[in-house]
Design a protein around this motif. Structure first.
Motif, PDB file in Angstrom:
ATOM      1  N   GLU A  75       0.825  -1.204   0.000  1.00 58.04           N
ATOM      2  CA  GLU A  75       0.000   0.000   0.000  1.00 58.04           C
ATOM      3  C   GLU A  75       0.862   1.258   0.000  1.00 58.04           C
ATOM      4  OE1 GLU A  75      -2.922   2.540   2.920  1.00 58.04           O
ATOM      5  OE2 GLU A  75      -2.535   0.444   3.431  1.00 58.04           O
ATOM      6  N   GLU A  76       1.894   1.284   0.844  1.00 57.59           N
ATOM      7  CA  GLU A  76       2.727   2.483   0.946  1.00 57.59           C
ATOM      8  C   GLU A  76       3.562   2.702  -0.313  1.00 57.59           C
ATOM      9  OE1 GLU A  76       2.559   4.876   3.166  1.00 57.59           O
ATOM     10  OE2 GLU A  76       0.926   3.754   4.096  1.00 57.59           O
ATOM     11  N   LEU A  77       4.021   1.646  -0.935  1.00 55.88           N
ATOM     12  CA  LEU A  77       4.723   1.798  -2.208  1.00 55.88           C
ATOM     13  C   LEU A  77       3.781   2.353  -3.267  1.00 55.88           C
ATOM     14  CD1 LEU A  77       6.798  -1.525  -2.354  1.00 55.88           C
ATOM     15  CD2 LEU A  77       7.718   0.773  -2.009  1.00 55.88           C
ATOM     16  N   ALA A  78       2.597   1.744  -3.377  1.00 57.40           N
ATOM     17  CA  ALA A  78       1.637   2.166  -4.396  1.00 57.40           C
ATOM     18  C   ALA A  78       1.115   3.573  -4.121  1.00 57.40           C
ATOM     19  CB  ALA A  78       0.477   1.178  -4.468  1.00 57.40           C
ATOM     20  N   ALA A  79       1.086   3.986  -2.865  1.00 59.15           N
ATOM     21  CA  ALA A  79       0.600   5.316  -2.518  1.00 59.15           C
ATOM     22  C   ALA A  79       1.513   6.409  -3.052  1.00 59.15           C
ATOM     23  CB  ALA A  79       0.454   5.453  -1.003  1.00 59.15           C
ATOM     24  N   GLN A  80       2.718   6.037  -3.453  1.00 55.99           N
ATOM     25  CA  GLN A  80       3.603   6.986  -4.106  1.00 55.99           C
ATOM     26  C   GLN A  80       3.844   6.611  -5.568  1.00 55.99           C
ATOM     27  OE1 GLN A  80       6.731   8.855  -1.836  1.00 55.99           O
ATOM     28  NE2 GLN A  80       6.160   7.682  -0.024  1.00 55.99           N
ATOM     29  N   GLY A  81       2.935   5.785  -6.083  1.00 50.56           N
ATOM     30  CA  GLY A  81       2.998   5.424  -7.495  1.00 50.56           C
ATOM     31  C   GLY A  81       4.019   4.368  -7.828  1.00 50.56           C
ATOM     32  N   ALA A  82       4.502   3.657  -6.813  1.00 54.05           N
ATOM     33  CA  ALA A  82       5.603   2.710  -7.030  1.00 54.05           C
ATOM     34  C   ALA A  82       5.257   1.301  -6.572  1.00 54.05           C
ATOM     35  CB  ALA A  82       6.865   3.202  -6.305  1.00 54.05           C
ATOM     36  N   GLY A  83       4.017   0.876  -6.808  1.00 59.40           N
ATOM     37  CA  GLY A  83       3.630  -0.479  -6.439  1.00 59.40           C
ATOM     38  C   GLY A  83       4.410  -1.520  -7.212  1.00 59.40           C
ATOM     39  N   LEU A  84       4.745  -2.609  -6.542  1.00 60.75           N
ATOM     40  CA  LEU A  84       5.524  -3.690  -7.162  1.00 60.75           C
ATOM     41  C   LEU A  84       4.617  -4.897  -7.389  1.00 60.75           C
ATOM     42  CD1 LEU A  84       8.784  -3.391  -5.012  1.00 60.75           C
ATOM     43  CD2 LEU A  84       8.552  -2.808  -7.436  1.00 60.75           C
ATOM     44  N   LEU A  85       4.216  -5.102  -8.632  1.00 61.19           N
ATOM     45  CA  LEU A  85       3.272  -6.167  -8.966  1.00 61.19           C
ATOM     46  C   LEU A  85       3.769  -7.537  -8.530  1.00 61.19           C
ATOM     47  CD1 LEU A  85       0.717  -7.186 -10.402  1.00 61.19           C
ATOM     48  CD2 LEU A  85       2.026  -7.207 -12.535  1.00 61.19           C
ATOM     49  N   LEU A  86       5.058  -7.787  -8.674  1.00 60.78           N
ATOM     50  CA  LEU A  86       5.558  -9.133  -8.379  1.00 60.78           C
ATOM     51  C   LEU A  86       5.570  -9.448  -6.886  1.00 60.78           C
ATOM     52  CD1 LEU A  86       8.319  -9.867 -11.021  1.00 60.78           C
ATOM     53  CD2 LEU A  86       5.845 -10.122 -11.129  1.00 60.78           C
ATOM     54  N   MET A  87       5.334  -8.446  -6.031  1.00 52.14           N
ATOM     55  CA  MET A  87       5.125  -8.756  -4.621  1.00 52.14           C
ATOM     56  C   MET A  87       3.874  -9.610  -4.435  1.00 52.14           C
ATOM     57  SD  MET A  87       6.011  -5.336  -2.401  1.00 52.14           S
ATOM     58  CE  MET A  87       5.426  -6.145  -0.910  1.00 52.14           C
ATOM     59  N   VAL A  88       2.910  -9.448  -5.320  1.00 48.61           N
ATOM     60  CA  VAL A  88       1.673 -10.212  -5.229  1.00 48.61           C
ATOM     61  C   VAL A  88       1.948 -11.703  -5.425  1.00 48.61           C
ATOM     62  CG1 VAL A  88      -0.627 -10.564  -6.214  1.00 48.61           C
ATOM     63  CG2 VAL A  88       0.326  -8.250  -6.050  1.00 48.61           C
TER      64      VAL A  88
END
Length: 386
Positions: A75-88
């Motif tokens: 959430e915190e990564l994506a909240a700055q536009g930097a979500g990491l898809l492969l974490m999923v």
């Protein structure tokens, strides 16, 4: 469940946000995404700081926490536009399944590398003719002496070019019944007979989707994860984390969009008044804020239920969270574009491209229609419709 996070969780949020601030969306993420280049530098640093494996056991190099903390990182990564898809897929799906069902040898070989990000494992379940019906998977695994031979095809498999292995969902034949049943196999991406072809998608994303072809891929007996007789249960163990992480990424994207829109609405002045003072701008943003926060609460509930071992409660909440977060993030991004007016469609602002990426949340990892089917059947007790 407490609505007040612990000091450790608050500190984790701050640390992840500080890392993400070093990789700005407009200057780092978006240029990478336009070139279909993975966010390798961010991934490596997140791994070194221990963020990628916070949910994995401490004895294998993880943080010993839970899905709540891993979703918090996303959430915190994506909240700055930097979500990491492969974490999923790598620590959440594959890491969870190996932790629960893998042999000691598999844990030692993979969990430490998944925890620090030095290796990535992706997940291969989707097939062109199966869709959401995982019972119709046709990729097969047959015994050949002490080995397994895999044949089949997978589609929409994320990040195979970044991975050392794919956790493949195949089907073995039950000789007692003649039926095929699912089983999980760790397939190295350099295995003979394993081929990948990039799929050209019409969205701007750092991570590439692939079609996989498995042509008589020979694997040792040690490639089988868990029991070949219990793989359906093992498969489902990774699906709730997938939905929770998908929700966390969507919530973060919604937060990012709102932050951008609010900053612009405060500064942009028309007729001597900031546009954020007008209800035509303020109310839609406020509504989007409410919906993002509601989705976040359901995502947190799902993570807590999962971490406490309530599988059925987590399944219901995870599906609801994924649905709610997908809808809320799209609405927030659309309103952020609208708030910017014509500027919202420019390359310089970069929000329109994120809106297309956010649209994924309505389709993957499970479509909103299948979520509604789940809720109708399992939450409301209505007859199964499919």
């Amino acid at each position: 469940m407490s609505f007040i996070e612990t000091d450790e969780q608050k500190s984790l949020r701050q640390a992840v946000a500080a890392l993400a601030s070093k990789y700005p969306y407009l200057d780092y993420v978006l240029p990478k995404a336009r070139n279909h280049e993975p966010l390798r530098e961010l991934w490596d640093e997140a791994g070194k700081l221990g963020f990628l494996g916070v949910n994995l056991p401490e004895e294998y190099g993880g943080g010993g926490a839970g899905m709540y903390e891993l979703a918090l990182v996303m959430e915190e990564l994506a909240a700055q536009g930097a979500g990491l898809l492969l974490m999923v897929v790598s620590p959440a799906i594959c890491g969870t399944i190996i932790t629960r069902y893998g042999t000691e040898e598999q844990k030692r070989e993979w969990l430490t590398k998944l925890a620090d990000g030095s290796a990535t494992m992706v997940f291969g379940i989707t097939e062109p003719d199966a869709g959401s019906n995982s019972h119709q998977i046709t990729t097969t695994a047959r015994r050949d002496g002490g080995d397994w031979i895999l044949n089949g095809r997978k589609v929409y498999i994320s990040g195979v070019d970044q991975a050392e292995a794919v956790l493949i969902v195949a089907r073995t034949e039950d000789h007692r019944t003649g039926k095929l049943k699912p089983a999980l196999f760790i397939v190295p991406t350099d295995a003979p007979g394993f081929e990948k072809t990039a799929q050209e998608m019409d969205i701007i994303e750092p991570d590439t989707q692939f079609t996989l072809f498995l042509d008589d891929v020979r694997l040792p007996a040690t490639a089988l994860v868990g029991s070949e007789d219990a793989a359906l249960m093992q498969l489902f163990a990774g699906l709730n984390p997938e939905r929770i992480m998908g929700a966390a990424m969507a919530v973060g994207m919604g937060r990012y969009a709102l932050d951008r829109a609010v900053a612009y609405a405060r500064e942009r002045t028309v007729w001597k008044t900031p546009i954020g003072a007008h209800q035509g701008i303020a109310h839609p943003l406020a509504q989007a804020k409410v919906e993002v926060e509601l989705a976040k609460l359901m995502m947190q509930k799902a993570a807590v239920l999962y971490d406490t071992g309530d599988e059925m409660g987590a399944a219901e909440a995870a599906n609801m969270a994924k649905y709610a977060a997908g809808e809320a993030s799209i609405k927030a991004l659309d309103q952020a574009v609208q708030t910017h007016g014509g500027a919202g469609l420019t390359k310089e602002v970069g929000l329109a491209s994120m809106l297309a990426a956010a649209r994924i949340a309505r389709i993957a990892p499970v479509s909103r229609e299948m979520v509604l089917n789940f809720v109708a059947q399992h939450s409301l007790g209505l007859p199964k419709s499919y």
